[in-house]
Scaffold this active site. Structure first.
Site, PDB file in Angstrom:
ATOM      1  N   HIS A   1      12.100  -2.202   4.620  1.00  0.00           N
ATOM      2  CA  HIS A   1      12.309  -1.238   5.703  1.00  0.00           C
ATOM      3  C   HIS A   1      10.936  -0.894   6.276  1.00  0.00           C
ATOM      4  O   HIS A   1       9.911  -1.442   5.835  1.00  0.00           O
ATOM      5  CB  HIS A   1      13.050   0.000   5.186  1.00  0.00           C
ATOM      6  CG  HIS A   1      12.458   0.564   3.924  1.00  0.00           C
ATOM      7  ND1 HIS A   1      11.210   1.126   3.880  1.00  0.00           N
ATOM      8  CD2 HIS A   1      12.929   0.616   2.650  1.00  0.00           C
ATOM      9  CE1 HIS A   1      10.945   1.526   2.649  1.00  0.00           C
ATOM     10  NE2 HIS A   1      11.977   1.214   1.874  1.00  0.00           N
ATOM     11  N   GLU A   2      10.948   0.032   7.245  1.00  0.00           N
ATOM     12  CA  GLU A   2       9.697   0.391   7.924  1.00  0.00           C
ATOM     13  C   GLU A   2       8.610   0.850   6.941  1.00  0.00           C
ATOM     14  O   GLU A   2       7.426   0.695   7.199  1.00  0.00           O
ATOM     15  CB  GLU A   2       9.951   1.526   8.936  1.00  0.00           C
ATOM     16  CG  GLU A   2      10.676   1.081  10.190  1.00  0.00           C
ATOM     17  CD  GLU A   2       9.894   0.036  10.975  1.00  0.00           C
ATOM     18  OE1 GLU A   2       8.662   0.153  11.060  1.00  0.00           O
ATOM     19  OE2 GLU A   2      10.529  -0.899  11.485  1.00  0.00           O
ATOM     20  N   GLY A   3       9.026   1.441   5.814  1.00  0.00           N
ATOM     21  CA  GLY A   3       8.052   1.890   4.814  1.00  0.00           C
ATOM     22  C   GLY A   3       7.256   0.701   4.282  1.00  0.00           C
ATOM     23  O   GLY A   3       6.022   0.744   4.198  1.00  0.00           O
ATOM     24  N   HIS A   4       7.966  -0.382   3.928  1.00  0.00           N
ATOM     25  CA  HIS A   4       7.268  -1.579   3.443  1.00  0.00           C
ATOM     26  C   HIS A   4       6.356  -2.138   4.545  1.00  0.00           C
ATOM     27  O   HIS A   4       5.239  -2.578   4.275  1.00  0.00           O
ATOM     28  CB  HIS A   4       8.267  -2.670   3.057  1.00  0.00           C
ATOM     29  CG  HIS A   4       9.139  -2.321   1.882  1.00  0.00           C
ATOM     30  ND1 HIS A   4      10.466  -2.026   2.005  1.00  0.00           N
ATOM     31  CD2 HIS A   4       8.858  -2.239   0.566  1.00  0.00           C
ATOM     32  CE1 HIS A   4      10.978  -1.772   0.820  1.00  0.00           C
ATOM     33  NE2 HIS A   4      10.028  -1.890  -0.084  1.00  0.00           N
TER      34      HIS A   4
ATOM     35  N   GLN B   1      12.558  -3.527 -15.330  1.00  0.00           N
ATOM     36  CA  GLN B   1      12.408  -2.106 -15.004  1.00  0.00           C
ATOM     37  C   GLN B   1      13.746  -1.423 -14.749  1.00  0.00           C
ATOM     38  O   GLN B   1      13.786  -0.267 -14.326  1.00  0.00           O
ATOM     39  CB  GLN B   1      11.429  -1.898 -13.846  1.00  0.00           C
ATOM     40  CG  GLN B   1      11.880  -2.420 -12.489  1.00  0.00           C
ATOM     41  CD  GLN B   1      10.758  -2.396 -11.477  1.00  0.00           C
ATOM     42  OE1 GLN B   1       9.835  -3.199 -11.519  1.00  0.00           O
ATOM     43  NE2 GLN B   1      10.814  -1.474 -10.524  1.00  0.00           N
TER      44      GLN B   1
ATOM     45  N   GLY C   1       3.164   2.281  -2.240  1.00  0.00           N
ATOM     46  CA  GLY C   1       3.571   3.488  -1.518  1.00  0.00           C
ATOM     47  C   GLY C   1       3.426   4.731  -2.389  1.00  0.00           C
ATOM     48  O   GLY C   1       3.669   4.684  -3.600  1.00  0.00           O
TER      49      GLY C   1
ATOM     50  N   LYS D   1       5.374   7.180  -2.271  1.00  0.00           N
ATOM     51  CA  LYS D   1       6.688   7.757  -2.594  1.00  0.00           C
ATOM     52  C   LYS D   1       6.913   7.698  -4.102  1.00  0.00           C
ATOM     53  O   LYS D   1       7.376   8.651  -4.706  1.00  0.00           O
ATOM     54  CB  LYS D   1       7.819   7.028  -1.867  1.00  0.00           C
ATOM     55  CG  LYS D   1       9.176   7.674  -2.174  1.00  0.00           C
ATOM     56  CD  LYS D   1      10.277   7.098  -1.353  1.00  0.00           C
ATOM     57  CE  LYS D   1      10.750   5.785  -1.871  1.00  0.00           C
ATOM     58  NZ  LYS D   1      11.431   5.880  -3.191  1.00  0.00           N
TER      59      LYS D   1
ATOM     60  N   SER E   1      13.579   4.439   1.739  1.00  0.00           N
ATOM     61  CA  SER E   1      13.771   3.799   0.438  1.00  0.00           C
ATOM     62  C   SER E   1      14.868   2.753   0.586  1.00  0.00           C
ATOM     63  O   SER E   1      15.841   2.970   1.335  1.00  0.00           O
ATOM     64  CB  SER E   1      14.226   4.859  -0.586  1.00  0.00           C
ATOM     65  OG  SER E   1      14.801   4.233  -1.706  1.00  0.00           O
ATOM     66  N   SER E   2      14.747   1.641  -0.144  1.00  0.00           N
ATOM     67  CA  SER E   2      15.805   0.624  -0.094  1.00  0.00           C
ATOM     68  C   SER E   2      17.121   1.216  -0.583  1.00  0.00           C
ATOM     69  O   SER E   2      18.197   0.824  -0.152  1.00  0.00           O
ATOM     70  CB  SER E   2      15.427  -0.578  -0.957  1.00  0.00           C
ATOM     71  OG  SER E   2      14.171  -1.065  -0.548  1.00  0.00           O
TER      72      SER E   2
END
Ligand code: PAF
Length: 256
Positions: A32-35, A59, A145, A147, A183-184
């Site tokens: 998404h735009e965050g990545h 994980q 990130g 986040k 977030s995904s």
């Protein structure tokens, strides 16, 4: 953009790019735009950019969303191509864990509490995959990130403890117009859940002003969050994790 599925191909494509600094953005895809903001920062910091997509099984706990985690490689690759990424590394499990997960490292004390209280397996899984990815990619700089703020601290500590010689940069949190951290896992939210999710950052910001973490937890429950894992203060941030139905959201804001 070259797509490498093995470490050998990755090395070949790196050599073809020649001299210069390499920046690296590790991801689990569903971009998404965050990545993309991480990729843009990577481009500012180096001559060449490598992005990886790998949904890392170690994980996730058995009851978590590994199987249902969104996978959309073709769409992701198109987005990265548009950002003029040089190499996309998409290894499979046998490339990243040829030893069947035998040799492992442990996360340092930055992993204590917060996420680990609720996801005890998580940071050991993260340091194991990120160290393996670092050995494969051998970047000069890597971007994560903010986040996942605790994850960022765990990675910084791992790189220092292991003398990996990689510069770690924490990128600002990308948010939608309401302030919801991208977030995904936002893809899981229903139309009814979305407006509730959008209050998480608002309530964390209030807590950053008042310092009243207990009140923030009660407010989250009051507006419709089903469960609050924590609202806590650490590293000069107010960090929170809460559940809406089957979706777990995390966010953090600067303390005031
Ligand atoms: O933040 C993530 O997407 C993952 O935890 C990471 C760093 C790619 C490791 O699998």
């Amino acid at each position: 953009m070259k797509i490498a599925r093995t470490i050998e191909d990755l090395s070949t494509y790196k050599k073809e790019l020649g001299e210069g600094k390499f920046a690296y953005v590790p991801t689990m895809g569903a971009l998404h735009e965050g990545h993309l903001s991480l990729v843009q920062l990577a481009k500012e910091k180096a001559d060449h950019v490598i992005v990886s997509i790998f949904v890392n099984p170690t994980q996730f706990a058995p009851h978590e969303d590994f199987d249902s985690y969104p996978r959309m490689e073709e769409k992701d690759a198109r987005m990265l191509e548009e950002e003029e990424v040089d190499i996309l590394f998409v290894p499979n499990e046998s490339v990243m864990y040829p030893d069947g997960k035998n040799s492992t490292i442990k996360a340092g004390d930055a992993a204590e509490g917060l996420e680990t209280t609720f996801r005890p397996h998580f940071f050991d899984g993260v340091v194991n995959i990120v160290s393996r990815l670092f050995w494969a990619v051998k970047p000069d700089v890597a971007i994560f990130g903010q986040k996942d703020f605790q994850q960022l601290q765990v990675i910084i500590q791992m790189v220092e403890d292991q003398n990996m010689g990689i510069e770690i940069i924490g990128a600002p949190i990308a948010r939608d117009e309401s302030g919801l951290a991208l977030s995904s896992r936002n893809l899981y939210l229903s139309a009814e859940e979305l407006p509730i999710a959008r209050q998480l950052n608002v309530i964390l910001r209030e807590a950053a002003k008042t310092g009243n973490l207990e009140e923030a937890e009660q407010k989250l429950l009051g507006i419709g969050f089903d469960k609050v894992d924590y609202v806590a203060s650490r590293w000069n941030r107010i960090l929170g994790a809460a559940w809406l139905g089957k979706t777990r959201l995390i966010d953090n804001v600067a303390s005031e």
